[in-house]
Structures are given as structure tokens and as C-alpha cells.
Design a protein around this motif. Sequence first.
Motif, PDB file in Angstrom:
ATOM      1  N   PHE A  59     -24.919  -2.010 -33.488  1.00 27.12           N
ATOM      2  CA  PHE A  59     -25.534  -2.052 -34.804  1.00 27.12           C
ATOM      3  C   PHE A  59     -24.425  -1.740 -35.813  1.00 27.12           C
ATOM      4  N   SER A  60     -24.229  -2.633 -36.769  1.00 25.95           N
ATOM      5  CA  SER A  60     -23.115  -2.449 -37.696  1.00 25.95           C
ATOM      6  C   SER A  60     -23.572  -2.574 -39.135  1.00 25.95           C
ATOM      7  N   ALA A  61     -22.819  -1.896 -39.991  1.00 26.67           N
ATOM      8  CA  ALA A  61     -23.044  -1.962 -41.437  1.00 26.67           C
ATOM      9  C   ALA A  61     -21.689  -2.037 -42.118  1.00 26.67           C
ATOM     10  N   TYR A 107     -26.274 -12.692 -31.778  1.00 23.69           N
ATOM     11  CA  TYR A 107     -25.826 -11.977 -32.974  1.00 23.69           C
ATOM     12  C   TYR A 107     -26.773 -12.331 -34.113  1.00 23.69           C
ATOM     13  N   VAL A 108     -27.277 -11.306 -34.801  1.00 23.49           N
ATOM     14  CA  VAL A 108     -28.190 -11.493 -35.932  1.00 23.49           C
ATOM     15  C   VAL A 108     -27.678 -10.656 -37.096  1.00 23.49           C
ATOM     16  N   SER A 109     -27.575 -11.259 -38.274  1.00 22.01           N
ATOM     17  CA  SER A 109     -27.083 -10.502 -39.434  1.00 22.01           C
ATOM     18  C   SER A 109     -27.865 -10.878 -40.681  1.00 22.01           C
ATOM     19  N   TYR A 162     -26.906  -6.880 -35.937  1.00 22.23           N
ATOM     20  CA  TYR A 162     -27.187  -6.421 -34.572  1.00 22.23           C
ATOM     21  C   TYR A 162     -26.650  -7.465 -33.601  1.00 22.23           C
ATOM     22  N   SER A 163     -26.036  -7.008 -32.523  1.00 27.83           N
ATOM     23  CA  SER A 163     -25.578  -7.934 -31.492  1.00 27.83           C
ATOM     24  C   SER A 163     -25.868  -7.344 -30.118  1.00 27.83           C
ATOM     25  N   HIS A 164     -26.089  -8.227 -29.191  1.00 28.85           N
ATOM     26  CA  HIS A 164     -26.291  -7.840 -27.795  1.00 28.85           C
ATOM     27  C   HIS A 164     -25.604  -8.872 -26.928  1.00 28.85           C
ATOM     28  N   PHE A 165     -24.851  -8.413 -25.939  1.00 26.99           N
ATOM     29  CA  PHE A 165     -24.324  -9.348 -24.961  1.00 26.99           C
ATOM     30  C   PHE A 165     -24.344  -8.716 -23.581  1.00 26.99           C
ATOM     31  N   THR A 209     -28.008 -16.309 -37.368  1.00 30.25           N
ATOM     32  CA  THR A 209     -28.192 -16.031 -35.945  1.00 30.25           C
ATOM     33  C   THR A 209     -27.227 -16.881 -35.140  1.00 30.25           C
ATOM     34  N   THR A 210     -26.545 -16.257 -34.182  1.00 30.66           N
ATOM     35  CA  THR A 210     -25.631 -16.972 -33.293  1.00 30.66           C
ATOM     36  C   THR A 210     -25.987 -16.623 -31.854  1.00 30.66           C
ATOM     37  N   VAL A 211     -26.044 -17.628 -30.997  1.00 27.56           N
ATOM     38  CA  VAL A 211     -26.373 -17.452 -29.581  1.00 27.56           C
ATOM     39  C   VAL A 211     -25.241 -18.033 -28.736  1.00 27.56           C
ATOM     40  N   ASP A 212     -24.796 -17.278 -27.709  1.00 29.44           N
ATOM     41  CA  ASP A 212     -23.716 -17.711 -26.835  1.00 29.44           C
ATOM     42  C   ASP A 212     -24.174 -17.678 -25.382  1.00 29.44           C
TER      43      ASP A 212
END
Length: 481
Positions: free
Chosen positions: A248-250, A305-307, A283-286, A322-325
Motif C-alpha cells: 500500500f503506497s502513498a 496494481y490499482v491506483s 495497492y498492489s499484489h503479486f 488498473t494493471t494486471v500481469d
Amino acid sequence: MLLLSFLSTFWLSLLGTSADTTEKVVVRQVAFTGNFRTRERIIRREMDVRAGDTLSYRKLDSLLLYDRRKILNTNLFVTVELRKKPVVDTTQLVYITADGKRIANLKEIDLEVIVKEQWYLLAFPVFQLADRNFNEWWYERGRDLSRTIYGVYALHQNLTGNNDKLRLRAEFGFIPRLDIYYSIPYLDKKQRTGMTIGILRLTNRALAYRTNRDKLTFLTGSEGRTRERIVPYLTITHRPKFYGYHSFSAQYSTTSITDTIAKLNPNYFLNGNKRQNYLQLAYSHFYDRRDRGQYALKGYIYGIYVSKTGILPKDDVNIFETTVDFGQFIPLAKKLFFSYLSEAKFSTPGRQPFLQTRGLGYGGDLVRGYELYVIDGQHYGYVKTNLRYQALNRVFNLSKIIKFRQFNTFPLAIYPNIYADFGYVRNQYPELNNSKLANRLLAGVGVGIDIVSWYNFVGHLNYSVNHLGEARPYFSFGREF
């Protein structure tokens, strides 16, 4: 049955034991050797096998194989070895199964984790190109040495022995930059939650203020600053188990440009604005099950990745992205490997500032064969496929020549390969930059050679052909994913 017996014997010989693989064994203790700076708990965090475990030989060897990979993927060690030592003891151990069955005379083993640490403190002068990649500088910028960046880069990759990093990057020349950050992977006793905090200041004298026909257009000849950006940021990471990561980033970004840039491209910040401020939350999850993050040959990885850029009422940007890998690495034979990497990005609204409109051509997000192009758009997708052959994979012992233990082990792997990439960029306003490559299928094929070596170095030399019929060699380095 004869074939099954032969395969079983062969497998056991690979494991280095002649015992029945279903036989239970007790791990009496786990010892660590070679971690002069790294704390044991950082290594233990990567291990499934613990002291006191009762496992079959087959299960133990399977877990140790994965534990070794996970320890290597911390990037703290040059080599990792997990060594089993039988315990000679006349004491009888009794194991009681879940259904109450008693198994006597269990064997014990000690496990030794032997590591060779990397050189953690890196400090060296910086001299690099200011362009997106080497190929753009070589082919498009006339190999102009004035488009270079110089300075100093200092990094400690294991500051307190907790896999924490401290980085200072001070650069001058074409794009002055100051970047300081500190990162620690684990703040809590359970070693699940970490933190990164830093600040970035970036100054541009020559600036790419727009794209035209899928090429960056630069403002040159300016003596002063054309753009200045300051970004403090904070990231909280969470790793509940071994392979999954959450973050989680800001960050708060303040960017200003000159009157000239705003006039040349009123869409740089939209509406001719000269200043842009915003708060971004992401927010990102991998999930990473690759055998080696540096250069994977087996396993898979996926991420999301969602921002939201523009949180505060007075923010100058309002973008959701939104980015999906997803990537998979498949061994086909002993030395033959296939892989594919895919990514898709979606963003809204359609009209976005030029600074935030990023399609293909930045970093590793590209279709090979189009390294010289920047294809702007609100959405994109691509897939990269590779078929590679392991021509060499050796570790050279240089202890007779180099006395420093961090440098006297030299790994070298060479992989000739062939590839085919496909991509698509959706741009809702292609007329703004006269794009010829947006809104159409992109395709690139070629042959290459990859070199993997010291300290996570991966170099790529490719010869690519794109759908335009353009064919030339390209050079790059770094991970694919």
C-alpha cells in the motif's frame, strides 16, 4: 515394474540418499554458516523446514529444493547450499502418527545452511544515458554524449543485517536527480509487515514535452530548468506467507513547468496549466512462484496494481488505473525452456495529461522490435513469448585469483533464444500526437542471446524485425518482469 524400479533408484541417487523415500526422518537442528552480517531470522523466514519437523525423505528433499530457491531470491547471497548430516545416536525415537500409530527407531538429521554473502555496500560513480534506452540514444539521438547523466550512487543492501536497504542517488548533467530512500522488509516479530520511505527530486533542462508520430519530441537549448518535480513517498508491505506480497503506497507529487512547455503542449498538464499537484494512493499484489527472480526458467508469477491519482479536492489530476500481469516459465527438456509474459493496463478518463498518458515504450513495457517508439494511450496489452536454450550454466571458483569471498564465485549462464511479441495500444485521441502505431496490432519477432551473471546482472542482445519491416539489433539489460 522394472521401469518404475529404475526411475525410483535414479531419483534417489539424485537426492543423494539410498533410503526409502517414504521413511520418516526427524530434523534435529538447523545451523547456519557464512551469514556474517545477515541475521538468522531473515534466512529462517524463507524456510519451510524447521528444527523438530518429522518428514519423509521425499517431502524433506522437496521442501529443501524450494527453500534454497527462496533464500537465493532474497538477493543477499551469491550461493546457497542446504546440507543434510545424519546423526549417529543410539537413542530410539518414537513417532506417533495422527491415527495413533507408533513408529520406532526414527533417524535424525542435522541441517546446515551454508551461504556466501554478497558485497552489500555498493558505491560507485554514475555515468549513464538520459534517454529511455540505449537503442533510442544510439539510433535516434546520434550518440550525443551531451545526453548523459553523471553523479554518485550509493546503496547498502543489508544495512543492519535485516535485509534493509539504504540508497542515495545524486545525479547531475542532462537530468539532475536526488533520490533517498530507506526500506526494511519486516517491522514486526512475525516478519510480515515492512516499510519504505523516501523522497525524490527531479530537475529537467531538456524535456520531452510531447510525442509526434510515436517519437518523443524534446525541447533543447534551454539554459534553465524546464521542469521540476518533488515526490515524497511511503509504502507499507505485507507478506503473510512465502510467495504472496501486498503493498500500500502513498505519494504526493508537486511538478512545475515553464511557460514555453505549456505553450508548446497545452495538454502537458491539460488546459495550458504550468503546475500539477496531486496525492496518489495505490495497492498492489503479486504472487511469485518462479525458481529464480533474476532469470526464471520454471514457475509462474501474477500481479495486480490499482491506483487512484487525485485524492484531495484541490488535486489537479483525476485518474484511475488498473494493471494486471501474468507470466509462466515452462521447462520443455533438460536445457530447453519456454516462457510467456503478459500485461494489460486500463485507465480512465479518456482525456489525460500528457505526463500521465503512458502506453508502450517505457521501461520493459514494450513489444520487442519497437524500442525506438513511444506509443501513447489510455489502455494497452502485450504478450512476450520466448524459447531459450541453456548453452552454458556454470559457477567458476576464482578464489585463487580474487581473495574477497563476495567476488571469488563467478556464476555465468548463456541462453540463445528466439522470440515473438504482440501488443496493442488503445489511444482515444491519436490525432493529438499523429500516432501511426496506436489502435493497431503490433508484432515483433527475432533472435537473441541472454547473459546472466554476477549480482543479478542480466544482459540481452537481440535482433528484431517489426511489422513495419524494420530490422536491427537492440541491446538492453535488466529483468524481463
